[in-house]
Design an enzyme around this catalytic site. Structure first.
Site, mmCIF file in Angstrom:
data_model
loop_
_atom_site.group_PDB
_atom_site.id
_atom_site.type_symbol
_atom_site.label_atom_id
_atom_site.label_comp_id
_atom_site.label_asym_id
_atom_site.label_seq_id
_atom_site.Cartn_x
_atom_site.Cartn_y
_atom_site.Cartn_z
ATOM 1 N N TYR A 206 12.425 3.094 5.403
ATOM 2 C CA TYR A 206 10.966 3.168 5.313
ATOM 3 C C TYR A 206 10.486 2.807 3.917
ATOM 4 O O TYR A 206 9.529 2.034 3.761
ATOM 5 C CB TYR A 206 10.506 4.577 5.698
ATOM 6 C CG TYR A 206 9.003 4.739 5.741
ATOM 7 C CD1 TYR A 206 8.225 3.980 6.613
ATOM 8 C CD2 TYR A 206 8.354 5.658 4.925
ATOM 9 C CE1 TYR A 206 6.849 4.129 6.660
ATOM 10 C CE2 TYR A 206 6.988 5.826 4.970
ATOM 11 C CZ TYR A 206 6.241 5.056 5.834
ATOM 12 O OH TYR A 206 4.872 5.208 5.872
ATOM 13 N N SER B 203 1.905 3.008 1.592
ATOM 14 C CA SER B 203 2.284 4.412 1.448
ATOM 15 C C SER B 203 2.757 4.663 0.022
ATOM 16 O O SER B 203 3.182 3.730 -0.678
ATOM 17 C CB SER B 203 3.424 4.739 2.431
ATOM 18 O OG SER B 203 4.002 6.000 2.159
#
Length: 270
Positions: A169, A156
């Site tokens: 995250y 990501s």
């Protein structure tokens, strides 16, 4: 489709030409399911791996109805025993394993560090980081023995930039980026490419729901006013393009965002 992928037989029993096998984790929904469909269309026999076998059965039926080939494999990337089962399924697959797409992952929570839920951080690290580690370790021998292996890590843009509430995250995604770079160095001189794909804002049916514990309003708010976020098929297209380059071409890192997202913190909303 490249010279790395041999043609799939047109009828049952015609096994004179081998099919390359692609393994996709987290294949029961979202980017994983879209990637499985796309790779099957590219000519791979896809081992679609995930925990939810009912969803995998539907995906495999869909791929086969479209003329592709796929096998459902129940796999929990947080379990050593389950990943060993995936490796066994790969060994029994109808061709050399040339592609592994480490897609399984996710986010939980959007709390600041001072009030973070340790359990959420543990889950994110286990699924995103240790899951990628387990699966890659288990499949590397097969990928190397194929003579033309490729490891794709779907990470990501959160692996590049931090943001408030995203500590767990972003830490996990930074770790995946570090793993990809390290693995590429360690495999230098061996026939296995390492590719990292880092999507920005992707609207899928489950990512936000998992992050916000099923809160549909909070999940929808992430994309509010964004006319065209990326969708799962956009990322699958990137995976397929990277994986089907001639094997001497290594796309080290591909960052992909929707036009509306100029940076992690800069999004145009109508």
């Amino acid at each position: 489709m490249t010279d790395l992928i041999t043609a799939r037989s047109g009828a049952a029993g015609e096994n004179d030409r081998m099919t390359s096998v692609a393994i996709v984790t987290g294949a029961s929904s979202g980017i994983g399911a879209a990637t499985a469909r796309r790779l099957a269309a590219e000519g791979f026999h896809v081992l679609a791996a995930a925990r939810r076998t009912d969803r995998l059965a539907g995906l495999v039926a869909e791929i086969e109805a479209a003329g592709g080939a796929a096998t459902a494999v129940e796999c929990d990337v947080t379990s050593d025993a389950s990943v060993a089962g995936l490796a066994a399924a790969a060994a029994a697959a109808p061709g050399p394993v040339t592609l592994l797409v480490n897609n399984a992952g996710g986010a939980r929570g959007l709390d600041p560090v001072e009030s973070a839920d340790v359990g959420d951080w543990q889950w994110m690290y286990d699924v995103n980081v240790l899951g990628t580690l387990r699966v890659t370790k288990a499949l590397l021998p097969a990928l190397e023995s194929s003579g033309a292996g490729t490891v794709v890590i779907v990470s990501s843009t959160a692996g590049h930039v931090v943001y408030e509430g995203g500590g767990g995250y972003t830490a996990a995604k930074h770790a995946q980026t570090a793993m990809a770079g390290t693995l590429r160095l360690e495999l230098c001189g061996r026939p296995v490419r390492v590719i990292e794909i880092d999507p920005g804002m992707v609207k899928t049916e489950e990512f936000g729901l998992v992050r916000f514990g099923g809160d549909t309003d909070r999940a929808a708010a992430v994309y509010a006013g964004v006319a065209e976020p990326l969708v799962a098929e956009d990322v699958a297209d990137c995976v397929a393009w990277c994986a089907t380059r001639p094997h001497h071409v290594n796309i080290d890192q591909l960052v992909v965002r929707p036009l509306a997202q100029a940076a992690q913190h800069k999004v145009h909303r109508a």
